[in-house]
Design a protein around this motif. Structure first.
Motif, PDB file in Angstrom:
ATOM      1  N   ILE A  62      91.918  30.096  33.894  1.00 14.59           N
ATOM      2  CA  ILE A  62      90.918  28.883  34.587  1.00 14.59           C
ATOM      3  C   ILE A  62      89.876  28.620  33.436  1.00 14.59           C
ATOM      4  O   ILE A  62      89.304  27.559  33.396  1.00 14.59           O
ATOM      5  CB  ILE A  62      89.951  29.410  35.667  1.00 14.59           C
ATOM      6  CG1 ILE A  62      89.519  30.604  35.367  1.00 14.59           C
ATOM      7  CG2 ILE A  62      91.013  29.650  36.790  1.00 14.59           C
ATOM      8  CD1 ILE A  62      88.198  30.985  36.400  1.00 14.59           C
ATOM      9  N   ASP A  63      90.005  29.046  32.150  1.00 14.04           N
ATOM     10  CA  ASP A  63      88.988  28.770  30.999  1.00 14.04           C
ATOM     11  C   ASP A  63      89.810  28.000  29.859  1.00 14.04           C
ATOM     12  O   ASP A  63      89.231  27.528  29.018  1.00 14.04           O
ATOM     13  CB  ASP A  63      88.299  30.120  30.558  1.00 14.04           C
ATOM     14  CG  ASP A  63      87.496  30.419  31.803  1.00 14.04           C
ATOM     15  OD1 ASP A  63      87.008  29.724  32.604  1.00 14.04           O
ATOM     16  OD2 ASP A  63      87.321  31.719  31.886  1.00 14.04           O
ATOM     17  N   ALA A 120      91.271  20.432  39.167  1.00 15.64           N
ATOM     18  CA  ALA A 120      90.675  21.069  40.316  1.00 15.64           C
ATOM     19  C   ALA A 120      89.565  20.299  41.090  1.00 15.64           C
ATOM     20  O   ALA A 120      88.668  20.805  41.881  1.00 15.64           O
ATOM     21  CB  ALA A 120      89.503  22.387  39.788  1.00 15.64           C
ATOM     22  N   ARG A 148      94.008  21.349  33.383  1.00 16.59           N
ATOM     23  CA  ARG A 148      93.746  21.954  34.878  1.00 16.59           C
ATOM     24  C   ARG A 148      92.922  20.883  35.745  1.00 16.59           C
ATOM     25  O   ARG A 148      92.029  20.087  35.233  1.00 16.59           O
ATOM     26  CB  ARG A 148      92.612  23.064  34.651  1.00 16.59           C
ATOM     27  CG  ARG A 148      92.088  23.785  35.626  1.00 16.59           C
ATOM     28  CD  ARG A 148      91.037  24.627  35.622  1.00 16.59           C
ATOM     29  NE  ARG A 148      90.552  25.242  37.011  1.00 16.59           N
ATOM     30  CZ  ARG A 148      89.367  25.874  37.246  1.00 16.59           C
ATOM     31  NH1 ARG A 148      88.654  25.919  36.083  1.00 16.59           N
ATOM     32  NH2 ARG A 148      89.055  26.383  38.404  1.00 16.59           N
ATOM     33  N   LEU A 189      97.981  23.434  35.038  1.00 15.34           N
ATOM     34  CA  LEU A 189      97.373  24.237  36.033  1.00 15.34           C
ATOM     35  C   LEU A 189      96.796  23.098  37.246  1.00 15.34           C
ATOM     36  O   LEU A 189      95.880  22.657  37.357  1.00 15.34           O
ATOM     37  CB  LEU A 189      96.129  25.173  35.692  1.00 15.34           C
ATOM     38  CG  LEU A 189      95.247  25.897  36.748  1.00 15.34           C
ATOM     39  CD1 LEU A 189      96.341  26.852  37.624  1.00 15.34           C
ATOM     40  CD2 LEU A 189      94.110  26.845  36.065  1.00 15.34           C
ATOM     41  N   GLY A 200      99.779  26.608  40.218  1.00 16.30           N
ATOM     42  CA  GLY A 200      98.390  26.346  41.134  1.00 16.30           C
ATOM     43  C   GLY A 200      98.823  26.001  42.685  1.00 16.30           C
ATOM     44  O   GLY A 200      99.796  26.262  43.202  1.00 16.30           O
ATOM     45  N   SER A 206      89.902  19.855  31.505  1.00 15.95           N
ATOM     46  CA  SER A 206      89.434  20.163  32.717  1.00 15.95           C
ATOM     47  C   SER A 206      88.963  19.173  33.606  1.00 15.95           C
ATOM     48  O   SER A 206      87.888  18.551  33.214  1.00 15.95           O
ATOM     49  CB  SER A 206      88.572  21.393  32.905  1.00 15.95           C
ATOM     50  OG  SER A 206      89.282  22.504  32.125  1.00 15.95           O
ATOM     51  N   ASP A 233      95.485  23.062  40.243  1.00 18.88           N
ATOM     52  CA  ASP A 233      94.691  24.047  40.848  1.00 18.88           C
ATOM     53  C   ASP A 233      94.652  23.795  42.020  1.00 18.88           C
ATOM     54  O   ASP A 233      95.074  24.463  43.092  1.00 18.88           O
ATOM     55  CB  ASP A 233      93.391  24.236  40.080  1.00 18.88           C
ATOM     56  CG  ASP A 233      92.756  25.555  40.130  1.00 18.88           C
ATOM     57  OD1 ASP A 233      93.237  26.394  41.125  1.00 18.88           O
ATOM     58  OD2 ASP A 233      91.655  25.887  39.587  1.00 18.88           O
TER      59      ASP A 233
END
Length: 349
Positions: free
Chosen positions: A119-120, A154, A152, A173, A195, A125, A175
């Motif tokens: 996640i990092d 999210a 990512r 990802l 994800g 992101s 997510d």
């Protein structure tokens, strides 16, 4: 001195900008969006320019994103001029309605080389809702020895058009939230689309770098009540070696491939239970009307499914992500301060 400010903006900005920016604007179904103050204008966006040479509003993408006010309530179009942007970028949750757009994915590149916790590690992101990315390359150059997310996602209601998403392990990802990917190129080797989002991939090219034991997908649905899963429609699968279509990160993993070309890169068994036979009775791995040498189902694992027309129908529409209510058109006007300029101001449509 000389021309008034509005004329400077028009001649120095619109003519130069709009010739290029029209390349990235497509025609999508017009929708309306409501905010706390009422109906949002989907036709007009505040324009912010990023140019590494210094001829824009910012040199760095993150600086442009940081300039968007918290709890933003209008469309913001961040136009990223061609270049290689070596930065780790995040779109915070309190900055919705942002579009990040290049002119061509081949010459507008966001790159970083991080690893560590999944996640990092992402180069880009996205935590905000109602995000759009167009014509960008997003890559993680860390290499082959660990988790290295390029993108990512999210935030809820995110769409990606004509992007290239590149890494090796855990490339995308995907997510949480509802997402749409159109005409994107996604490359990796190990679980490179993973994800627990609800996502529709339409006309995307999935390219595996696996030499034989990698998986394209690792969907993370954990219970039958979760309305999540990956649907790949009208896509293309290629690879340098061989790869699985997917394996279950979550016990109720759900992945469907339909109308997709599968090269010989897809192994005959198609799917894997990730060493847990109990997942064979809970996963939902389906295929429908796929074609190509890798689409032969005669040697598929018996717990994967060949879906009927009725069974696959829910995975062939944007309704699976509620897209009819939030996929928005490209803006037709841009503004800087009080000046509004139509996208076709230079005579192009």
């Amino acid at each position: 001195m000389g021309r008034p400010a509005a004329m400077k903006i028009y001649n120095g900005f619109a003519v130069l900008l709009l010739v290029d920016i029209l390349v990235v604007l497509g025609s999508f179904m017009a929708v309306s969006s409501t905010t706390a103050t009422g109906v949002m204008d989907m036709s007009t966006a505040l324009l912010i320019r990023v140019d590494p040479s210094g001829n824009g509003d910012f040199k760095k993408i993150q600086d442009a994103i940081d300039s968007v006010p918290s709890n933003n309530s209008e469309l913001v179009f961040i136009w990223v001029k061609p270049g290689t942007y070596r930065e780790k970028v995040a779109v915070p949750a309190d900055k919705p309605f942002v579009t990040l757009s290049g002119t061509k994915a081949s010459n507008t590149i966001i790159t970083w080389g991080d690893t560590g916790e999944i996640i990092d590690s992402a180069t880009l992101s996205v935590f905000a809702s109602d995000f759009v990315a167009r014509s960008l390359t997003i890559q993680n150059t860390f290499g082959t020895s660990g988790k290295a997310v390029a993108l990512r996602v999210a935030g809820d209601r995110a769409a990606f058009y004509g992007c290239r998403i590149l890494s090796y392990q855990d490339t995308l990802l995907d997510d949480t939230g509802r997402h749409y990917y159109s005409s994107c190129y996604i490359e990796g080797a190990t679980d490179f689309i993973c994800g627990n989002a609800a996502s529709l991939f339409e006309r995307c090219h999935l390219h595996s770098l696996s030499s034989g034991d990698g998986a394209i997908t690792a969907q993370h649905r954990n219970s039958p009540s979760e309305e999540t899963g990956f649907s790949f429609m009208g896509c293309k699968i290629t690879g340098v070696g061989t790869a699985l279509l997917g394996r279950p990160w979550g016990a109720y993993s759900r992945v469907v491939f339909s109308l997709t070309y599968m090269s010989s890169a897809v192994v005959p068994q198609g799917w894997d239970d990730w060493g847990d036979r109990s997942k064979q009775s809970t996963v939902y791995f389906g295929e429908s009307q796929c074609y190509g040498p890798g689409a032969n189902r005669t040697k598929r694992v018996e717990w994967s499914m060949s879906l009927s027309n009725d069974e696959v129908a829910p995975f062939l529409t944007k309704d699976m992500i509620g897209g009819q209510s939030w996929l928005r058109p490209s803006p037709t006007h841009f503004k800087r301060g009080s000046t509004i300029i139509p996208a076709n101001a230079n005579g192009n449509n």
